[in-house]
Design a protein around this motif. Structure first.
Motif, mmCIF file in Angstrom:
data_model
loop_
_atom_site.group_PDB
_atom_site.id
_atom_site.type_symbol
_atom_site.label_atom_id
_atom_site.label_comp_id
_atom_site.label_asym_id
_atom_site.label_seq_id
_atom_site.Cartn_x
_atom_site.Cartn_y
_atom_site.Cartn_z
ATOM 1 N N UNK A 163 0.836 -1.222 -0.098
ATOM 2 C CA UNK A 163 -0.091 -0.077 -0.054
ATOM 3 C C UNK A 163 0.770 1.292 -0.023
ATOM 4 N N UNK A 164 1.786 1.435 0.819
ATOM 5 C CA UNK A 164 2.449 2.607 1.094
ATOM 6 C C UNK A 164 3.675 2.655 0.126
ATOM 7 N N UNK A 165 3.700 2.722 -1.080
ATOM 8 C CA UNK A 165 4.503 2.846 -2.121
ATOM 9 C C UNK A 165 4.607 4.215 -2.708
ATOM 10 N N UNK A 166 5.680 5.018 -2.745
ATOM 11 C CA UNK A 166 5.776 6.340 -3.368
ATOM 12 C C UNK A 166 5.998 5.920 -4.760
ATOM 13 N N UNK A 167 5.425 6.786 -5.696
ATOM 14 C CA UNK A 167 5.546 6.679 -6.830
ATOM 15 C C UNK A 167 6.423 8.035 -7.429
ATOM 16 N N UNK A 168 7.543 7.782 -8.061
ATOM 17 C CA UNK A 168 8.690 8.983 -8.326
ATOM 18 C C UNK A 168 8.447 9.537 -9.794
ATOM 19 N N UNK A 169 7.273 9.220 -10.419
ATOM 20 C CA UNK A 169 6.732 9.533 -11.841
ATOM 21 C C UNK A 169 7.048 11.257 -11.651
ATOM 22 N N UNK A 170 7.726 11.788 -12.392
ATOM 23 C CA UNK A 170 7.756 13.288 -12.077
ATOM 24 C C UNK A 170 6.423 13.964 -12.672
ATOM 25 N N UNK A 171 5.950 13.303 -13.776
ATOM 26 C CA UNK A 171 4.576 13.849 -14.011
ATOM 27 C C UNK A 171 3.560 13.945 -13.026
ATOM 28 N N UNK A 172 3.381 12.820 -12.216
ATOM 29 C CA UNK A 172 2.354 12.773 -11.053
ATOM 30 C C UNK A 172 2.834 13.764 -10.200
ATOM 31 N N UNK A 173 4.189 13.966 -10.145
ATOM 32 C CA UNK A 173 4.649 14.631 -8.782
ATOM 33 C C UNK A 173 4.303 16.028 -9.218
ATOM 34 N N UNK A 174 4.676 16.600 -10.277
ATOM 35 C CA UNK A 174 4.721 17.968 -10.701
ATOM 36 C C UNK A 174 3.154 18.508 -10.533
ATOM 37 N N UNK A 175 2.199 17.455 -11.145
ATOM 38 C CA UNK A 175 0.727 17.974 -11.147
ATOM 39 C C UNK A 175 0.194 18.121 -9.915
ATOM 40 N N UNK A 187 4.319 26.427 1.896
ATOM 41 C CA UNK A 187 5.434 25.562 1.620
ATOM 42 C C UNK A 187 4.808 24.116 0.948
ATOM 43 N N UNK A 188 5.919 23.496 0.422
ATOM 44 C CA UNK A 188 5.691 22.269 -0.162
ATOM 45 C C UNK A 188 6.587 21.326 0.261
ATOM 46 N N UNK A 189 5.983 20.196 0.785
ATOM 47 C CA UNK A 189 6.797 18.919 1.154
ATOM 48 C C UNK A 189 6.446 17.759 0.026
ATOM 49 N N UNK A 190 7.469 17.418 -0.774
ATOM 50 C CA UNK A 190 7.090 16.552 -1.928
ATOM 51 C C UNK A 190 8.191 15.679 -1.979
ATOM 52 N N UNK A 191 7.813 14.336 -2.596
ATOM 53 C CA UNK A 191 8.832 13.186 -3.095
ATOM 54 C C UNK A 191 9.867 13.756 -3.660
ATOM 55 N N UNK A 192 11.070 12.987 -3.769
ATOM 56 C CA UNK A 192 11.992 12.906 -4.831
ATOM 57 C C UNK A 192 11.651 12.461 -6.108
ATOM 58 N N UNK A 193 12.091 12.725 -7.277
ATOM 59 C CA UNK A 193 11.534 11.840 -8.353
ATOM 60 C C UNK A 193 12.391 10.849 -8.651
ATOM 61 N N UNK A 194 12.256 10.036 -9.561
ATOM 62 C CA UNK A 194 12.839 8.931 -9.916
ATOM 63 C C UNK A 194 14.242 9.301 -10.499
#
Length: 279
Positions: A163-175, A187-194
């Protein structure tokens, strides 16, 4: 006035931020208690290491804020509790905000509130709930001049191995980051991209709102420090790391190493020498 409190978060020398997330017990996952079962000892260690901020819950903020004196890390207050962090998603998922979150933050002298936006395939109701949480908090925070940190969390489908698996897809992250900005994040707290070399795109869509990079699960020290160096080079304003610090065999050492990278421009090799015990 919100900017005044944001200024309390960022190191005046570098203009960057290390926020140590110690809010994991809020989510009811047994594995999240590794390294923080004794919260008093964990906070003692972190305060001595002196990161810029420590992220806590309403029930544990006292361990930081009851300490005398002015010179201690700023409090970032977690405002919502969710049940999406286990090996499998439950039948009913939720993200519930605390009552009167901004007022509570003001009473606790918190410098910032943090709230999630979960984007999980097949869970549109959860994302709607998160958006409603952000909109309500934005209004509360504006009235009391409390900065709002939004955490856009892009996750993989539950059938992709957990369940708790981060997706590093840059398109999903940016949107999702852009949506958080449009909803009023300070402020934004975001995952690193792949591909870390693409992370400048996340900073770009944030439109001048500071981007702080999440740490995620445990990795080797050199990997963590290199990734930190790389996201800073891409324009990130700081980091929010939890398990890579609190579950480390030398939490103070890895905190000092990260602070050296953030605030003193230390290389990975130089920072590694500040860690007294191998991970």
């Amino acid at each position: 006035m919100i900017q005044y409190k944001i200024n309390r978060l960022f190191n005046p020398r570098s203009g960057r931020l290390l926020d140590v997330a110690v809010d994991h017990g809020f989510f009811g996952e047994p594995s999240f208690l590794d390294g923080i079962a004794d919260m008093t000892a964990a906070i003692d260690t972190l305060v001595d290491a002196a990161p810029d901020a420590i992220q806590l819950t309403i029930g544990q903020a006292r361990l930081l804020q009851s300490r005398p004196g002015r010179f201690k890390p700023s409090l970032v207050l977690r405002s919502d509790v969710a049940n999406v962090y286990g090996a499998e998603l439950p039948e009913r998922v939720f993200s519930i905000p605390i009552e009167n979150a901004a007022e509570t933050a003001a009473q606790l002298d918190a410098t910032c509130l943090v709230v999630n936006i979960f984007d999980i395939p097949g869970q549109p109701e959860l994302k709607e709930q998160c958006i409603r949480n952000v909109l309500k908090l934005r209004s509360e925070c504006t009235k009391l001049a409390i900065p709002l940190m939004v955490e856009p969390l892009v996750m993989r489908a539950n059938n992709s191995g957990g369940a708790y698996l981060v997706d590093g897809d840059i398109e999903r992250i940016t949107s999702l980051v852009r949506q958080a900005v449009e909803l009023g994040a300070d402020l934004i707290k975001a995952d690193p991209s792949d591909e870390i070399g693409e992370y400048h795109r996340v900073v770009e869509v944030a439109s001048g709102i500071p981007v702080l990079v999440r740490g995620g699960g445990r990795v080797a020290d050199d990997v963590l420090l290199q990734r930190t160096t790389d996201v800073l080079a891409q324009g990130a304003s700081g980091i929010v790391y939890g398990r890579n610090i609190i579950q480390h065999s030398d939490p103070a050492g890895i905190t000092n190493a990260l602070m050296a990278v953030l605030h003193d421009g230390a290389s990975v090799e130089q920072a590694l020498t500040l860690i007294g015990v191998a991970a």
